[in-house]
Scaffold this active site. Structure first.
Site, PDB file in Angstrom:
ATOM      1  N   GLY A 196       0.839  -1.191   0.000  1.00  0.00           N
ATOM      2  CA  GLY A 196       0.000   0.000   0.000  1.00  0.00           C
ATOM      3  C   GLY A 196       0.871   1.237   0.000  1.00  0.00           C
ATOM      4  O   GLY A 196       2.084   1.172   0.217  1.00  0.00           O
ATOM      5  N   CYS A 239       7.315  -0.588   6.242  1.00  0.00           N
ATOM      6  CA  CYS A 239       6.775   0.610   5.613  1.00  0.00           C
ATOM      7  C   CYS A 239       7.804   1.113   4.604  1.00  0.00           C
ATOM      8  O   CYS A 239       9.003   1.119   4.902  1.00  0.00           O
ATOM      9  CB  CYS A 239       6.497   1.677   6.672  1.00  0.00           C
ATOM     10  SG  CYS A 239       5.809   3.203   6.005  1.00  0.00           S
ATOM     11  N   LEU A 240       7.335   1.522   3.435  1.00  0.00           N
ATOM     12  CA  LEU A 240       8.262   2.049   2.424  1.00  0.00           C
ATOM     13  C   LEU A 240       8.972   3.296   2.930  1.00  0.00           C
ATOM     14  O   LEU A 240      10.038   3.644   2.430  1.00  0.00           O
ATOM     15  CB  LEU A 240       7.516   2.345   1.125  1.00  0.00           C
ATOM     16  CG  LEU A 240       6.925   1.125   0.406  1.00  0.00           C
ATOM     17  CD1 LEU A 240       6.124   1.557  -0.808  1.00  0.00           C
ATOM     18  CD2 LEU A 240       8.014   0.139   0.001  1.00  0.00           C
ATOM     19  N   HIS A 289      -2.804   0.608   8.618  1.00  0.00           N
ATOM     20  CA  HIS A 289      -1.457   1.159   8.431  1.00  0.00           C
ATOM     21  C   HIS A 289      -1.505   2.348   7.465  1.00  0.00           C
ATOM     22  O   HIS A 289      -0.949   3.419   7.768  1.00  0.00           O
ATOM     23  CB  HIS A 289      -0.533   0.056   7.897  1.00  0.00           C
ATOM     24  CG  HIS A 289       0.843   0.520   7.550  1.00  0.00           C
ATOM     25  ND1 HIS A 289       1.968   0.082   8.214  1.00  0.00           N
ATOM     26  CD2 HIS A 289       1.293   1.391   6.605  1.00  0.00           C
ATOM     27  CE1 HIS A 289       3.037   0.674   7.703  1.00  0.00           C
ATOM     28  NE2 HIS A 289       2.655   1.468   6.713  1.00  0.00           N
ATOM     29  N   GLU A 290      -2.167   2.165   6.320  1.00  0.00           N
ATOM     30  CA  GLU A 290      -2.176   3.232   5.310  1.00  0.00           C
ATOM     31  C   GLU A 290      -2.948   4.456   5.806  1.00  0.00           C
ATOM     32  O   GLU A 290      -2.514   5.590   5.597  1.00  0.00           O
ATOM     33  CB  GLU A 290      -2.768   2.722   3.988  1.00  0.00           C
ATOM     34  CG  GLU A 290      -1.987   1.599   3.327  1.00  0.00           C
ATOM     35  CD  GLU A 290      -0.502   1.876   3.181  1.00  0.00           C
ATOM     36  OE1 GLU A 290      -0.118   3.059   3.035  1.00  0.00           O
ATOM     37  OE2 GLU A 290       0.280   0.915   3.237  1.00  0.00           O
ATOM     38  N   GLN A 321       3.201   9.999   1.544  1.00  0.00           N
ATOM     39  CA  GLN A 321       4.507   9.354   1.355  1.00  0.00           C
ATOM     40  C   GLN A 321       5.209   9.823   0.076  1.00  0.00           C
ATOM     41  O   GLN A 321       6.419   9.651  -0.063  1.00  0.00           O
ATOM     42  CB  GLN A 321       4.363   7.822   1.324  1.00  0.00           C
ATOM     43  CG  GLN A 321       3.985   7.226   2.674  1.00  0.00           C
ATOM     44  CD  GLN A 321       3.892   5.722   2.602  1.00  0.00           C
ATOM     45  OE1 GLN A 321       2.880   5.180   2.186  1.00  0.00           O
ATOM     46  NE2 GLN A 321       4.961   5.046   2.982  1.00  0.00           N
ATOM     47  N   HIS A 331      -1.145   6.888   8.038  1.00  0.00           N
ATOM     48  CA  HIS A 331      -0.279   7.864   7.363  1.00  0.00           C
ATOM     49  C   HIS A 331      -1.007   9.210   7.174  1.00  0.00           C
ATOM     50  O   HIS A 331      -0.372  10.262   7.170  1.00  0.00           O
ATOM     51  CB  HIS A 331       0.147   7.344   5.984  1.00  0.00           C
ATOM     52  CG  HIS A 331       1.313   6.400   6.001  1.00  0.00           C
ATOM     53  ND1 HIS A 331       2.572   6.786   6.387  1.00  0.00           N
ATOM     54  CD2 HIS A 331       1.406   5.089   5.653  1.00  0.00           C
ATOM     55  CE1 HIS A 331       3.402   5.744   6.270  1.00  0.00           C
ATOM     56  NE2 HIS A 331       2.720   4.709   5.839  1.00  0.00           N
TER      57      HIS A 331
HETATM   58 NI    NI Z   1       3.641   2.828   5.442  1.00  0.00          NI
END
Ligand code: NI
Length: 181
Positions: free
Chosen positions: A47, A100-101, A142-143, A52, A146
């Site tokens: 995701g 996480c990216l 999680h997404e 981000q 953000h």
């Molecule tokens: Ni993340």
């Protein structure tokens, strides 16, 4: 196709509360979504949230059929979700490893609600209302975090279970091939 750089933890832009999207079906919105999907695919993420890649907007994308970074996870339908709202369906929570990216190379054990309902809108402004459990529910939580400037380490109950993928694997805490999201 535009694969954009993903902001990393420490960038203050990841800590902001994002703004609601008020105009749907615009060329700008479609372009942003395309860039997010391209970036998520290139980074093999489960995701990605708009902040981000530097957009302070309440927009997330997630989903995969077979993610090599999450080999044990069930497929999650590809979803574009705007102005999301999550409601836990019960109080049950479970711990699971997350990456996480924006936090590359690390994993942490994070408690999340097991069963949720989420609402929001698709890119055309049509309402979305779905229920999710397990890994699907984890990805959504999680997404959406953000969008409120929350990264998964801030959700961890015990930072003893936070570390580098290699070390966690070598010590048997994290099972499976490297996964980064
Ligand atoms: Ni993340």
């Amino acid at each position: 196709m535009a694969v954009l750089p993903v902001l990393r933890m420490g960038d203050p832009a990841l800590l902001l509360r994002c703004n609601q999207i008020t105009e749907f079906d615009t060329a700008e919105l479609h372009q942003l979504i395309e860039d997010m999907l391209d970036t998520m695919a290139a980074e093999k993420g489960a995701g990605l949230a708009a902040p981000q890649i530097g957009h302070k907007l309440r927009l997330v994308v997630f989903g995969f059929e077979d993610n090599p970074r999450y080999p044990d996870a069930d497929a999650v339908p590809k979803t574009i979700l705007i102005n999301p709202v999550i409601t836990p369906l019960d109080e049950t929570m479970e711990d699971g490893w997350e990456g996480c990216l924006s936090v590359p190379g690390l994993r942490g054990l994070v408690p999340r609600y097991c069963n949720i309902e989420y609402t929001g809108f698709d890119p055309s402004g049509n309402p979305i209302k779905l229920r999710a459990s397990g890994f699907h529910a984890r990805v959504v939580q999680h997404e959406c975090d953000h969008l409120d400037g929350i990264l998964y380490p801030q959700r961890m109950a015990d930072l003893a279970h936070f570390g580098y993928i290699d070390e966690l694997q070598q010590s048997g805490q994290l099972i499976g091939p490297p996964r980064d999201d």
